[in-house]
Design an enzyme around this catalytic site. Structure first.
Site, short mmCIF file in Angstrom:
data_model
loop_
_atom_site.label_atom_id
_atom_site.label_comp_id
_atom_site.label_asym_id
_atom_site.label_seq_id
_atom_site.Cartn_x
_atom_site.Cartn_y
_atom_site.Cartn_z
N GLU A 1 19.47 -6.07 -11.07
CA GLU A 1 19.79 -4.70 -11.46
C GLU A 1 19.38 -3.70 -10.39
O GLU A 1 20.12 -2.78 -10.06
CB GLU A 1 19.08 -4.35 -12.78
CG GLU A 1 19.50 -5.16 -13.98
CD GLU A 1 18.71 -6.46 -14.15
OE1 GLU A 1 18.24 -7.03 -13.13
OE2 GLU A 1 18.56 -6.89 -15.29
N CYS B 1 13.30 -2.23 -13.72
CA CYS B 1 14.73 -1.95 -13.54
C CYS B 1 15.17 -0.83 -14.48
O CYS B 1 15.98 0.02 -14.10
CB CYS B 1 15.56 -3.20 -13.77
SG CYS B 1 15.39 -4.39 -12.43
N ASN C 1 19.67 -11.15 -8.05
CA ASN C 1 18.24 -11.22 -7.74
C ASN C 1 18.03 -11.93 -6.40
O ASN C 1 18.70 -12.91 -6.09
CB ASN C 1 17.42 -11.86 -8.87
CG ASN C 1 17.88 -13.23 -9.28
OD1 ASN C 1 19.06 -13.54 -9.22
ND2 ASN C 1 16.95 -14.06 -9.72
N1 THU Z 1 15.41 -11.12 -13.03
C1 THU Z 1 16.44 -10.26 -12.79
O1 THU Z 1 17.05 -10.28 -11.71
N2 THU Z 1 16.79 -9.40 -13.77
C2 THU Z 1 16.22 -9.36 -15.00
O2 THU Z 1 16.64 -8.55 -15.84
C3 THU Z 1 15.12 -10.25 -15.33
C4 THU Z 1 14.64 -11.13 -14.25
C5 THU Z 1 15.05 -12.09 -11.98
C6 THU Z 1 13.74 -11.87 -11.31
C7 THU Z 1 13.43 -13.28 -10.81
O3 THU Z 1 14.10 -13.48 -9.57
C8 THU Z 1 14.06 -14.18 -11.85
O4 THU Z 1 15.01 -13.38 -12.55
C9 THU Z 1 13.09 -14.80 -12.82
O5 THU Z 1 12.34 -13.85 -13.45
#
Ligand code: THU
Length: 168
Positions: free
Chosen positions: A74, A127, A61
């Site tokens: 993702e 995602c 992320n």
């Molecule tokens: N996030 C992801 O990267 N993938 C997920 O499946 C859920 C949430 C990230 C988005 C944000 O940067 C952080 O986690 C908190 O929500």
């Protein structure tokens, strides 16, 4: 009128029960959390996609001061894979979350390991929708959600996104 059901079925496993290939994909997702940029949430997520040609693409992320401009692990892996390997189907995706808010490079290997979520996180709706596009174009993408105590394995993206919007 009648009730109809849209069921979701997953396999529940522990990490040690996974195949060597799946362990390697989970390990790649876990390691990808180190590259997360999450100064606002402190919630690091890593994803690893196994392509049909054996290549593993990782993503994490990447947050932004203008919050909606950031993206999930993702989608960062998914779009990188599609951009760099056009036409190559995705076979599997593994996802891991490291929600500690600490700096991974400051942790011992044992502490780093212990700070992964005990239970898996599940990909957000956006995602799922993004991954579904590639699944529908090619073939089912297995989803491996890592948790220290439990690993959930779903056979496809559509199993996580039943009754999805697919075409117009
Ligand atoms: N996030 C992801 O990267 N993938 C997920 O499946 C859920 C949430 C990230 C988005 C944000 O940067 C952080 O986690 C908190 O929500």
């Amino acid at each position: 009128m009648k009730t109809i059901n849209f069921n979701i079925t997953a396999l529940e496993a522990e990490y040690h029960e996974l195949s060597e290939q799946d362990k390697a994909l989970v390990d790649a997702a876990k390691n990808a959390t180190r590259n997360s940029y999450a100064p606002y949430s402190g919630f690091r997520v890593g994803a690893a996609i196994l392509l049909d040609n054996g290549t593993v693409i990782t993503g994490s992320n990447q947050e932004n001061a203008a919050f909606p401009s950031g993206t999930c692990a993702e989608r960062s892996a998914c779009f990188y894979a599609a951009a760099q390997h056009p036409g190559v189907p995705f076979k599997k995706i593994a996802i891991a979350a490291w929600p500690s808010g600490k700096e991974p490079s400051q942790c011992t290997p044992q502490e780093w390991e212990s700070l992964f979520q005990a239970l898996p996180i599940s990909p957000c709706g956006a995602c799922r929708q993004a991954l579904l596009e590639y699944e529908n174009k090619y073939s089912d993408i297995q989803v491996i959600l890592f948790g220290r105590e439990k690993v959930y394995i779903f056979p496809s993206i559509k199993s996580l996104l039943p009754f999805s919007f697919v075409e117009f």
